[in-house]
Scaffold this motif. Structure first.
Motif, short mmCIF file in Angstrom:
data_model
loop_
_atom_site.label_atom_id
_atom_site.label_comp_id
_atom_site.label_asym_id
_atom_site.label_seq_id
_atom_site.Cartn_x
_atom_site.Cartn_y
_atom_site.Cartn_z
N TYR A 88 -13.54 7.01 2.75
CA TYR A 88 -14.15 8.32 2.98
C TYR A 88 -14.68 8.82 1.66
O TYR A 88 -13.99 8.73 0.64
CB TYR A 88 -13.10 9.31 3.50
N PRO A 139 4.57 6.28 5.64
CA PRO A 139 4.68 7.73 5.46
C PRO A 139 3.37 8.44 5.76
O PRO A 139 2.33 7.79 5.93
CB PRO A 139 5.05 7.87 3.98
N SER A 140 3.42 9.74 5.80
CA SER A 140 2.23 10.56 6.03
C SER A 140 1.18 10.25 4.96
O SER A 140 1.50 10.12 3.78
CB SER A 140 2.63 12.03 5.99
N GLY A 141 -0.05 10.07 5.38
CA GLY A 141 -1.13 9.81 4.44
C GLY A 141 -1.31 8.34 4.08
O GLY A 141 -2.17 7.99 3.28
N SER A 142 -0.50 7.44 4.69
CA SER A 142 -0.56 6.02 4.32
C SER A 142 -1.72 5.28 4.98
O SER A 142 -2.06 4.17 4.58
CB SER A 142 0.77 5.34 4.67
N GLY A 143 -2.32 5.88 6.03
CA GLY A 143 -3.45 5.22 6.68
C GLY A 143 -3.20 4.83 8.13
O GLY A 143 -4.04 4.18 8.75
N LYS A 144 -2.07 5.28 8.69
CA LYS A 144 -1.72 4.90 10.07
C LYS A 144 -2.76 5.37 11.09
O LYS A 144 -3.18 4.60 11.95
CB LYS A 144 -0.35 5.48 10.47
N SER A 145 -3.12 6.65 11.01
CA SER A 145 -4.07 7.17 12.00
C SER A 145 -5.42 6.48 11.88
O SER A 145 -6.08 6.19 12.88
CB SER A 145 -4.29 8.68 11.82
N THR A 146 -5.81 6.23 10.63
CA THR A 146 -7.08 5.54 10.40
C THR A 146 -7.05 4.16 11.05
O THR A 146 -7.99 3.76 11.74
CB THR A 146 -7.34 5.42 8.89
N ALA A 176 -8.80 4.92 2.67
CA ALA A 176 -7.72 5.15 3.64
C ALA A 176 -7.10 3.82 4.05
O ALA A 176 -5.90 3.73 4.31
CB ALA A 176 -8.26 5.90 4.85
P1 ADP Z 1 -1.47 8.81 8.24
O1 ADP Z 1 -1.90 8.71 9.67
O2 ADP Z 1 -0.58 7.68 7.81
O3 ADP Z 1 -0.90 10.15 7.89
P2 ADP Z 1 -4.32 8.87 7.64
O4 ADP Z 1 -4.91 7.62 8.19
O5 ADP Z 1 -4.50 10.12 8.44
O6 ADP Z 1 -2.78 8.62 7.32
O7 ADP Z 1 -4.93 9.14 6.20
C1 ADP Z 1 -5.01 8.14 5.17
C2 ADP Z 1 -5.77 8.71 3.97
O8 ADP Z 1 -7.15 8.90 4.33
C3 ADP Z 1 -5.27 10.05 3.50
O9 ADP Z 1 -5.42 10.09 2.09
C4 ADP Z 1 -6.23 11.03 4.16
O10 ADP Z 1 -6.32 12.22 3.42
C5 ADP Z 1 -7.52 10.27 4.18
N1 ADP Z 1 -8.37 10.63 5.33
C6 ADP Z 1 -8.09 10.40 6.65
N2 ADP Z 1 -9.07 10.84 7.45
C7 ADP Z 1 -10.02 11.38 6.61
C8 ADP Z 1 -11.30 11.99 6.82
N3 ADP Z 1 -11.80 12.15 8.05
N4 ADP Z 1 -11.97 12.40 5.74
C9 ADP Z 1 -11.48 12.25 4.50
N5 ADP Z 1 -10.30 11.66 4.23
C10 ADP Z 1 -9.58 11.23 5.26
#
Ligand code: ADP
Ligand code: ADP
Length: 229
Positions: free
Chosen positions: A13, A41-48, A22
């Protein structure tokens, strides 16, 4: 055979002058009928990663093949058609429609496929039987416990018989006993032929899968079978 094949996946991103990776060079292969937990953990990239596996988003670079199909080559329309056929989603917040009863919620994915109301009802009742909730099929979500609502959501995910079930923190809103029941249902789906990918930050939940992949700062840091004593 592998159903999910991810190679050197990167998702970046751009925010102002900064680039956030991410996902950073992630490679992962998941076989048919496997039950794998992705933990971090939170912010590790799971949702991505979940959004990419679920064909909701496309990587910046690298390869993702689902049943041999290279996803990055798809148009938006092809991607959403493929997603509806291949993936059943289960969410932390259940995402049920409160105005519809359980069986109507479960039928919903079939409404969009133009299937007759008689066949929809038969298949929805069968899906509710798989999660042992046929006796509550006329209840609305507000008349059901959290665990029961999640079982309705699982039945809705199963109704199109998708090869892959993607569960994002499915026990996150449940107490530990109810969470275990939901995990037992997910375990049973593997034997029924589905491949299950579970996303969680909770190691105790992840341990109930058969394989644990850990992610940290956008990279895979371990990949282990769960030993059962
Ligand atoms: P998790 O699900 O493990 O909490 P995310 O996949 O949401 O992690 O996020 C991984 C990293 O990518 C984080 O640093 C987050 O801030 C960044 N990130 C996720 N989505 C976006 C986005 N749409 N725009 C900018 N940064 C993003
Ligand atoms: P959160 O991670 O904030 O708890 P959800 O688990 O509800 O959010 O959603 C995870 C991802 O799936 C998000 O990117 C969201 O846009 C997407 N999503 C949520 N609901 C649906 C849905 N019903 N169908 C398809 N995608 C969804």
């Amino acid at each position: 055979a592998a159903i999910i094949e991810i190679e050197h996946l990167v998702k970046s991103y751009v925010i102002g002058d900064n680039v956030v990776h991410a996902l950073n060079d992630v490679s992962l292969s998941v076989s048919e009928r496997e039950f794998v937990a992705i933990v971090g953990p939170s912010g590790s990239g799971k949702s991505t990663l979940m959004n990419i596996i679920g064909c909701l988003d496309i990587a910046t670079s690298g390869s993702y093949k689902l049943r041999g199909q290279e996803i990055s080559l798809y148009t938006e329309d092809e991607l959403s058609e493929f997603r509806n056929r291949m993936i059943g989603f289960i969410f932390q917040r259940f995402n049920l429609l409160n105005k519809l009863n359980a069986v109507e919620n479960v039928e919903l994915p079939l409404v969009y496929q133009g299937i007759s109301s008689k066949e929809r009802r038969e298949r929805a009742v069968a899906a509710l039987e798989k999660v042992r909730l046929a006796n509550r099929m006329l209840h609305t979500p507000m008349e059901l416990s959290g665990g029961q609502q999640q079982r309705v959501a699982i039945a809705r995910a199963l109704i199109t018989d998708p090869p892959v079930i993607l569960a994002d923190e499915p026990t996150g809103n449940l107490d530990s006993t109810t969470g275990k029941e939901v995990m037992q249902i997910l375990q049973g789906l593997g034997s029924a032929g589905h491949t299950i990918v579970l996303i969680t930050h909770d190691m105790n939940i992840a341990k109930q899968a058969r394989r644990i992949v850990r992610i940290s700062d956008g990279r895979l840091v371990s990949d282990e079978e769960v030993s059962r004593s």
